[in-house]
Design an enzyme around this catalytic site. Structure first.
Site, PDB file in Angstrom:
ATOM      1  N   ASP A  50      38.198  36.674  36.565  1.00 25.48           N
ATOM      2  CA  ASP A  50      37.493  35.973  35.485  1.00 25.48           C
ATOM      3  C   ASP A  50      36.637  34.836  36.025  1.00 25.48           C
ATOM      4  OD1 ASP A  50      36.669  35.027  33.034  1.00 25.48           O
ATOM      5  OD2 ASP A  50      38.602  34.152  32.489  1.00 25.48           O
ATOM      6  N   ASP A 108      29.174  35.968  32.885  1.00 27.64           N
ATOM      7  CA  ASP A 108      30.610  35.993  32.622  1.00 27.64           C
ATOM      8  C   ASP A 108      31.222  37.368  32.859  1.00 27.64           C
ATOM      9  OD1 ASP A 108      33.158  35.474  31.720  1.00 27.64           O
ATOM     10  OD2 ASP A 108      32.628  35.555  29.604  1.00 27.64           O
TER      11      ASP A 108
END
Ligand SMILES: *[C@@H]1O[C@H](CO)[C@@H](O)[C@H](O)[C@H]1NC(C)=O
Ligand SMILES: *[C@@H]1O[C@H](CO)[C@@H](O)[C@H](O)[C@H]1NC(C)=O
Ligand SMILES: *[C@@H]1O[C@H](CO)[C@@H](O)[C@H](O)[C@H]1NC(C)=O
Ligand SMILES: *[C@@H]1O[C@H](CO)[C@@H](O)[C@H](O)[C@H]1NC(C)=O
Ligand SMILES: *[C@@H]1O[C@H](CO)[C@@H](O)[C@H](O)[C@H]1NC(C)=O
Ligand SMILES: CC(=O)N[C@H]1CO[C@H](CO)[C@@H](O)[C@@H]1O
Length: 415
Positions: free
Chosen positions: A102, A283
């Protein structure tokens, strides 16, 4: 402590663990795997809406309940559905967990899955702190340990890691490998609001394993899952994964994007600007391409796409007919002065995976979604996995910049 004595300790620890060679200041790459959860109703759009809202509110990673009682999250409980995860060892000997890679958060933790709890070993040190993190959906309450974290061939000593006590919305997952900016770890330890926890990238650098605080990611487009087709490289770039060179752009100054791996970019469709230069985020924890409302509407207009409402998942998708698909033009992202073209095939959801969005087999869905805010919000786009699968990406803390390059699959017909 002197650098040389620190290194000596690292070497001694590794030798004691049975490994006598380490490659100091070289590249370290880990493979990672794309999985799609096919149980329940996957709702990628709702999950990403919640994540986006949390990014914008600045609540991503900050407990929503400041009273110190059990954190409550008012966002619908939806699972990510599609995740990229890498094998990470924790403890001595290491227990391996598949942690979600992440770039939008920065704490590393494990033990989410009751079948694979955090295993305390001789290298586990209790720091006496707890970790409390609210994600876009779900939250984590954990012990904050220092432990040995094994990434491929290297073992990081005293890496801060969370060991789950309580979490929600991580069903089927082991935890997170957080490779966002260090400052995103601020405020996550309730008893020490000003404490940061060095990320695995910081630790690998500080302990001399890599020569730069930087991470590079290679995702590849795919219409099947699970598949191990990704690679995360610490400390540099893997020259076999891109060409001809990497174009860098500074991390944006514009909040809230500036807190994340945020950049400035403009977007044009078929030569017409749909989004003037503005800030947004890159992201890996997002799948889709999120656009400010004005850009989304202009894109819909120019492509002729129809917005359809899915009754089961209660979300909208743009769809195109076969003819419209055949007439799509490139969607061009201008970043750091260079154009990165998302081809027509890269703009559609993989048709083999329509089931994963509760879609009909014979419909062509586009990956663009509406942020429900006009541009100028400070977070006008999210370049998620669909974008990252077409361009090699570099997240460079040392120089506070993000880089992109084309790959052999940038123009591939996959979806
Ligand atoms: C945990 O490790 C950090 C370095 O990563 C160190 O500063 C800290 O003192 C350690 N805490 C304990 C309790 O050992
Ligand atoms: C898939 O999602 C369901 C429902 O949230 C969950 O119970 C299950 O553990 C997940 N399975 C995997 C393999 O992720
Ligand atoms: C990014 O764009 C904003 C205006 O949208 C501008 O203020 C800023 O200087 C640009 N560059 C950086 C690095 O943020
Ligand atoms: C969409 O197209 C119509 C005409 O085809 C035009 O009147 C309208 O202004 C366009 N909207 C946007 C947001 O570009
Ligand atoms: C969408 O989800 C609903 C509810 O689970 C299910 O009944 C329906 O068959 C699904 N439709 C498609 C096209 O997958
Ligand atoms: C403790 C440890 O990391 N051991 C590893 C040493 O290296 C060999 C071969 O690369 C691995 O198989 C061990 O797991």
């Amino acid at each position: 402590m002197q650098y040389s004595s620190l290194l000596a300790i690292v070497l001694a620890a590794l030798a004691a663990a049975g490994n006598t060679t380490i490659s100091r200041r070289s590249l370290l790459s880990l493979p990672f795997t794309k999985t799609i959860n096919n149980t329940g109703i996957p709702n990628i759009v709702k999950y990403e809406q919640a994540r986006l809202k949390a990014f914008k509110d600045g609540t991503y990673g900050i407990p929503t309940d400041s009273t110190g009682s059990t954190p409550s999250v008012s966002i619908p409980a939806t699972d990510a559905g599609i995740v990229y995860s890498a094998p990470v060892g924790i403890g001595t000997p290491p227990t391996y967990y598949n942690l979600i890679v992440d770039t939008g958060s920065s704490n590393t933790w494990a033990g989410a899955n009751p079948d694979s709890p955090y295993v305390v070993t001789s290298s586990t040190v209790d720091t006496g702190y707890y970790l409390l993190i609210a994600y876009g959906t779900g939250f984590l309450l954990s012990y904050e340990y220092n432990d040995t974290v094994t990434l491929g061939s290297i073992a990081l000593l005293n890496q801060g890691v969370g060991a789950k006590i309580l979490s929600s919305d991580f069903e089927g997952q082991d935890g997170i490998l957080g490779i966002g900016p260090l400052d995103l770890t601020l405020g996550k330890i309730p008893a020490c609001q000003e404490c940061t926890v060095p990320t695995v990238v910081d630790t690998a650098f500080d302990q001399g394993f890599i020569s730069a605080r930087s991470v590079a990611i290679s995702f590849e487009p795919t219409d099947t899952a699970p598949v191990t087709n990704g690679e995360v490289t610490f400390g540099g770039v893997d020259p076999t994964k891109y060409y001809p060179d990497i174009v860098y752009t500074p991390v944006t100054d514009t909040p809230p994007s500036s807190q994340y791996w945020g950049i400035n970019q403009s977007i044009a469709y078929n030569g017409q600007t749909i989004l003037s230069t503005t800030a947004g985020v890159v992201d890996s924890g997002n799948t889709l391409l999120w656009l400010a409302t004005d850009a989304y509407t202009a894109y819909q207009n120019l492509t002729g796409a129809t917005e359809v409402f899915n009754e089961d998942t209660e979300v909208y998708w743009l769809t195109v007919t076969e003819d419209q698909y055949n007439n799509l033009a490139d969607l061009v992202f201008t970043i750091g002065g260079k154009d990165f073209a998302l081809t027509p095939n890269a703009q559609i959801w993989p048709r083999n995976l329509n089931w994963a969005i509760n879609g009909s087999d014979d419909v062509i869905y586009l990956i663009a979604q509406n942020t429900e805010a006009e541009s100028g919000s400070g977070l006008d786009f999210v370049n998620g996995q669909s974008f990252l699968e077409r361009f090699y990406s570099v997240f460079d803390t040392t120089n506070n910049q993000v880089g992109f390059a084309e790959t052999p699959l940038t123009r591939a017909i996959i979806n």
